[in-house]
Design a protein around this motif. Structure first.
Motif, PDB file in Angstrom:
ATOM      1  N   LEU A  13     -32.668 -10.486  29.283  1.00 43.26           N
ATOM      2  CA  LEU A  13     -32.148 -10.890  30.590  1.00 43.26           C
ATOM      3  C   LEU A  13     -30.641 -11.119  30.564  1.00 43.26           C
ATOM      4  N   PHE A  14     -30.086 -11.373  29.366  1.00 40.54           N
ATOM      5  CA  PHE A  14     -28.684 -11.754  29.264  1.00 40.54           C
ATOM      6  C   PHE A  14     -27.948 -10.849  28.281  1.00 40.54           C
ATOM      7  N   PRO A  15     -26.666 -10.577  28.546  1.00 39.94           N
ATOM      8  CA  PRO A  15     -25.875  -9.755  27.624  1.00 39.94           C
ATOM      9  C   PRO A  15     -25.194 -10.618  26.570  1.00 39.94           C
ATOM     10  N   SER A  16     -24.698  -9.997  25.511  1.00 40.72           N
ATOM     11  CA  SER A  16     -23.879 -10.726  24.547  1.00 40.72           C
ATOM     12  C   SER A  16     -22.576 -11.165  25.206  1.00 40.72           C
ATOM     13  N   PHE A  17     -22.081 -12.325  24.778  1.00 41.54           N
ATOM     14  CA  PHE A  17     -20.798 -12.814  25.297  1.00 41.54           C
ATOM     15  C   PHE A  17     -20.177 -13.773  24.294  1.00 41.54           C
ATOM     16  N   VAL A  18     -18.873 -13.973  24.429  1.00 44.55           N
ATOM     17  CA  VAL A  18     -18.149 -14.999  23.684  1.00 44.55           C
ATOM     18  C   VAL A  18     -17.412 -15.848  24.705  1.00 44.55           C
ATOM     19  N   LEU A  19     -17.675 -17.155  24.705  1.00 43.68           N
ATOM     20  CA  LEU A  19     -17.078 -18.061  25.692  1.00 43.68           C
ATOM     21  C   LEU A  19     -16.328 -19.168  24.958  1.00 43.68           C
ATOM     22  N   THR A  20     -15.055 -19.357  25.310  1.00 46.75           N
ATOM     23  CA  THR A  20     -14.217 -20.376  24.679  1.00 46.75           C
ATOM     24  C   THR A  20     -13.814 -21.426  25.704  1.00 46.75           C
ATOM     25  N   THR A  21     -14.082 -22.692  25.394  1.00 46.57           N
ATOM     26  CA  THR A  21     -13.613 -23.779  26.260  1.00 46.57           C
ATOM     27  C   THR A  21     -12.210 -24.188  25.803  1.00 46.57           C
ATOM     28  N   ILE A  22     -11.324 -24.458  26.769  1.00 49.50           N
ATOM     29  CA  ILE A  22      -9.931 -24.784  26.443  1.00 49.50           C
ATOM     30  C   ILE A  22      -9.507 -26.099  27.109  1.00 49.50           C
ATOM     31  N   GLY A  23     -10.340 -27.122  26.915  1.00 46.31           N
ATOM     32  CA  GLY A  23     -10.011 -28.453  27.415  1.00 46.31           C
ATOM     33  C   GLY A  23      -9.928 -28.507  28.929  1.00 46.31           C
ATOM     34  N   ASP A  24      -8.940 -29.263  29.429  1.00 48.27           N
ATOM     35  CA  ASP A  24      -8.830 -29.419  30.888  1.00 48.27           C
ATOM     36  C   ASP A  24      -8.289 -28.171  31.576  1.00 48.27           C
ATOM     37  N   LYS A  25      -7.953 -27.151  30.786  1.00 44.13           N
ATOM     38  CA  LYS A  25      -7.499 -25.888  31.379  1.00 44.13           C
ATOM     39  C   LYS A  25      -8.664 -24.943  31.674  1.00 44.13           C
ATOM     40  N   GLY A  26      -9.885 -25.330  31.295  1.00 42.51           N
ATOM     41  CA  GLY A  26     -11.030 -24.544  31.709  1.00 42.51           C
ATOM     42  C   GLY A  26     -11.705 -23.790  30.587  1.00 42.51           C
TER      43      GLY A  26
ATOM     44  N   ILE B 226     -12.751 -19.463  29.019  1.00 42.60           N
ATOM     45  CA  ILE B 226     -12.549 -18.016  29.038  1.00 42.60           C
ATOM     46  C   ILE B 226     -13.797 -17.352  28.472  1.00 42.60           C
ATOM     47  N   CYS B 227     -14.228 -16.283  29.113  1.00 38.99           N
ATOM     48  CA  CYS B 227     -15.425 -15.571  28.649  1.00 38.99           C
ATOM     49  C   CYS B 227     -15.118 -14.089  28.476  1.00 38.99           C
ATOM     50  N   LEU B 228     -15.688 -13.506  27.418  1.00 34.21           N
ATOM     51  CA  LEU B 228     -15.506 -12.092  27.106  1.00 34.21           C
ATOM     52  C   LEU B 228     -16.869 -11.415  27.093  1.00 34.21           C
ATOM     53  N   ILE B 229     -17.028 -10.367  27.910  1.00 35.34           N
ATOM     54  CA  ILE B 229     -18.277  -9.614  27.997  1.00 35.34           C
ATOM     55  C   ILE B 229     -17.928  -8.130  28.041  1.00 35.34           C
ATOM     56  N   LYS B 230     -18.716  -7.308  27.413  1.00 36.69           N
ATOM     57  CA  LYS B 230     -18.480  -5.864  27.480  1.00 36.69           C
ATOM     58  C   LYS B 230     -18.766  -5.362  28.889  1.00 36.69           C
ATOM     59  N   THR B 231     -17.930  -4.453  29.404  1.00 38.17           N
ATOM     60  CA  THR B 231     -18.096  -3.956  30.764  1.00 38.17           C
ATOM     61  C   THR B 231     -17.718  -2.487  30.848  1.00 38.17           C
ATOM     62  N   GLU B 232     -18.242  -1.828  31.866  1.00 41.73           N
ATOM     63  CA  GLU B 232     -17.858  -0.450  32.166  1.00 41.73           C
ATOM     64  C   GLU B 232     -17.063  -0.398  33.467  1.00 41.73           C
ATOM     65  N   ASP B 233     -16.750  -1.558  34.033  1.00 41.99           N
ATOM     66  CA  ASP B 233     -16.031  -1.637  35.302  1.00 41.99           C
ATOM     67  C   ASP B 233     -14.545  -1.375  35.066  1.00 41.99           C
ATOM     68  N   ASN B 234     -14.047  -0.278  35.623  1.00 41.87           N
ATOM     69  CA  ASN B 234     -12.630   0.069  35.462  1.00 41.87           C
ATOM     70  C   ASN B 234     -11.788  -0.311  36.667  1.00 41.87           C
ATOM     71  N   ASN B 235     -12.372  -1.049  37.593  1.00 42.92           N
ATOM     72  CA  ASN B 235     -11.656  -1.381  38.824  1.00 42.92           C
ATOM     73  C   ASN B 235     -10.920  -2.715  38.763  1.00 42.92           C
ATOM     74  N   LEU B 236     -11.056  -3.421  37.650  1.00 46.61           N
ATOM     75  CA  LEU B 236     -10.406  -4.723  37.518  1.00 46.61           C
ATOM     76  C   LEU B 236      -8.965  -4.561  37.052  1.00 46.61           C
ATOM     77  N   PRO B 237      -8.092  -5.528  37.392  1.00 48.91           N
ATOM     78  CA  PRO B 237      -6.722  -5.483  36.873  1.00 48.91           C
ATOM     79  C   PRO B 237      -6.704  -5.562  35.355  1.00 48.91           C
ATOM     80  N   PHE B 238      -5.745  -4.893  34.741  1.00 47.64           N
ATOM     81  CA  PHE B 238      -5.694  -4.769  33.294  1.00 47.64           C
ATOM     82  C   PHE B 238      -4.907  -5.928  32.667  1.00 47.64           C
ATOM     83  N   ILE B 239      -5.393  -6.393  31.523  1.00 46.23           N
ATOM     84  CA  ILE B 239      -4.702  -7.445  30.779  1.00 46.23           C
ATOM     85  C   ILE B 239      -4.700  -7.064  29.301  1.00 46.23           C
ATOM     86  N   GLU B 240      -3.615  -7.420  28.592  1.00 45.20           N
ATOM     87  CA  GLU B 240      -3.510  -7.055  27.187  1.00 45.20           C
ATOM     88  C   GLU B 240      -3.581  -8.246  26.250  1.00 45.20           C
ATOM     89  N   GLN B 241      -3.149  -9.412  26.719  1.00 44.12           N
ATOM     90  CA  GLN B 241      -3.135 -10.572  25.836  1.00 44.12           C
ATOM     91  C   GLN B 241      -3.311 -11.869  26.609  1.00 44.12           C
TER      92      GLN B 241
END
Length: 397
Positions: free
Chosen positions: A237-250, A252-267
């Protein structure tokens, strides 16, 4: 009904509230002292119990005064099965002394804390556990297994135990075990056996050090971790993911995707991070492309989700102990809620955005009291909050 297990440490916390941290060679008085159960896996297990999620805790304690206090508190939880616990007559239970002080240099809603931990004098071994549970029904299907990264040798044996059938495994990576090289090696092997990871704020940089990638950033570290995960079956039911908590700043989650319509980020530095907001947290979604040297130099496309932290200015932050554990139990409850109610969501991005927002809100509530458990949200509050977020963000069926 979905069934969860939590595997890891259970401790006792002595929580001391002071006006300010004691200076060297000085003496100070506590304003308040509480004794309360702790330990990452035990806290997540109790959090799930508060959410009325049936689960069992696999851990080890000593048959000493501290161990008896730990177990007596856990017995008060209606939805928590303790039959898989191991109690040893030959070891001392783990406990922590936590000093909590307001940080007056920032504002009245921020606190400081220091933790002095005395670890358990023995680890948990599979041979002693299976001996203790030889007459226990261990063949129950486990929908989700949560590991807190402790007892990594036992956890490896448990995952290989043929009588156990596990649908999805999530592991918390709080810190590397650099004080014990063998434990560190076992810990890294365990990463390759799980389906998803929760990271602490500092863990990605520690992992980069181990991998000798010192000039890389947190997103590359999360990519390395993702590349090492054991990917779940197509029927999961669920995909693999890596999720990092960064304190009061919230978070970040990383999931594999085939969606090419999102804005690109490098770092990581390209993300517009912000401190906790006094409203439903906002999210940002990006696409990141990496040439993977681990998997045959394949080019991987990732969905990167950033979610702000949450705060309620009408409430005072008292103590951040257990905030990460509360985030994790809330995220697990979100997965449980979707499974229990047979919700299907074709938009994976919206689903994870919603779960991250929900988990941030629940983690904040824990910070309004002392310790990891006093102000844990109820099932009613959690379900009402999650339903509103789901209705607003996802077309569910």
């Amino acid at each position: 009904m979905p069934y969860f297990q939590c595997l890891g440490v259970a401790t006792l916390d002595y929580l001391s509230l002071v006006d300010e941290f004691p200076k060297s060679n000085s003496k100070c008085r506590t304003k308040q002292l509480l004794m309360q159960g702790g330990g990452n896996a035990a806290n997540v297990s109790v959090g799930l119990s508060k959410f009325k999620v049936p689960n069992s805790l696999i851990s080890k304690i000593g048959n000493d005064i501290i161990g008896k206090q730990i177990i007596e508190e856990l017995k008060k939880e209606d939805n928590l099965d303790l039959s898989l616990m191991t109690v040893s007559n030959s070891c001392n239970s783990s406990f922590s002394y936590i000093i909590i002080s307001k940080n007056n240099d920032v504002d009245n809603n921020n606190t400081e804390r220091s933790i002095i931990n005395t670890p358990m004098t023995e680890s948990l071994t599979f041979s002693e556990w299976i001996k203790d549970n030889s007459h226990t029904d261990t063949e129950k299907f486990v929908d989700i297994l949560f590991l807190d990264g402790r007892f990594s040798g036992f956890a490896l044996d448990y995952l290989n135990f043929k009588s156990i059938s596990i649908g999805f495994t999530i592991m918390e990576c709080e810190r590397m075990r650099n004080e014990d090289l063998k434990e560190n090696e076992t810990f890294c092997k365990l990463i390759s056996k799980v389906n998803a990871i929760f990271c602490s704020e500092n863990f990605p940089n520690e992992y980069l050090t181990i991998k000798k990638e010192l000039n890389r950033d947190i997103l590359f570290a999360m990519h390395l971790l993702y590349s090492n995960l054991h990917k779940p079956s197509i029927s999961s039911l669920f995909p693999s993911f890596v999720l990092t908590t960064i304190g009061d700043k919230g978070s970040i989650c990383l999931i594999k995707t085939e969606d090419n319509n999102l804005p690109f980020i490098e770092q990581f530095s390209q993300l517009s991070l912000s401190t906790s907001v006094d409203s439903v947290p906002l999210t940002q979604c990006f696409r990141m492309k990496i040439n993977d040297s681990i998997i045959d130099n394949n080019e991987l496309n990732y969905l990167v989700i950033y979610c702000q932290g949450y705060k309620d200015s009408s409430k005072v932050i008292v103590d951040t102990t257990g905030a990460g554990d509360s985030f994790h139990s809330a995220f697990l409850f979100g997965l449980y809620f979707m499974t229990e109610n047979l919700f299907s969501c074709k938009n994976l991005t919206k689903l994870f955005e919603t779960l991250m927002k929900f988990s941030s809100i629940m983690a904040f509530e824990t910070c309004t009291g002392i310790g990891a458990r006093i102000t844990l949200p109820t099932r009613e509050y959690a379900e009402e909050t999650l339903r509103k977020l789901l209705e607003n963000n996802i077309n569910i069926k």
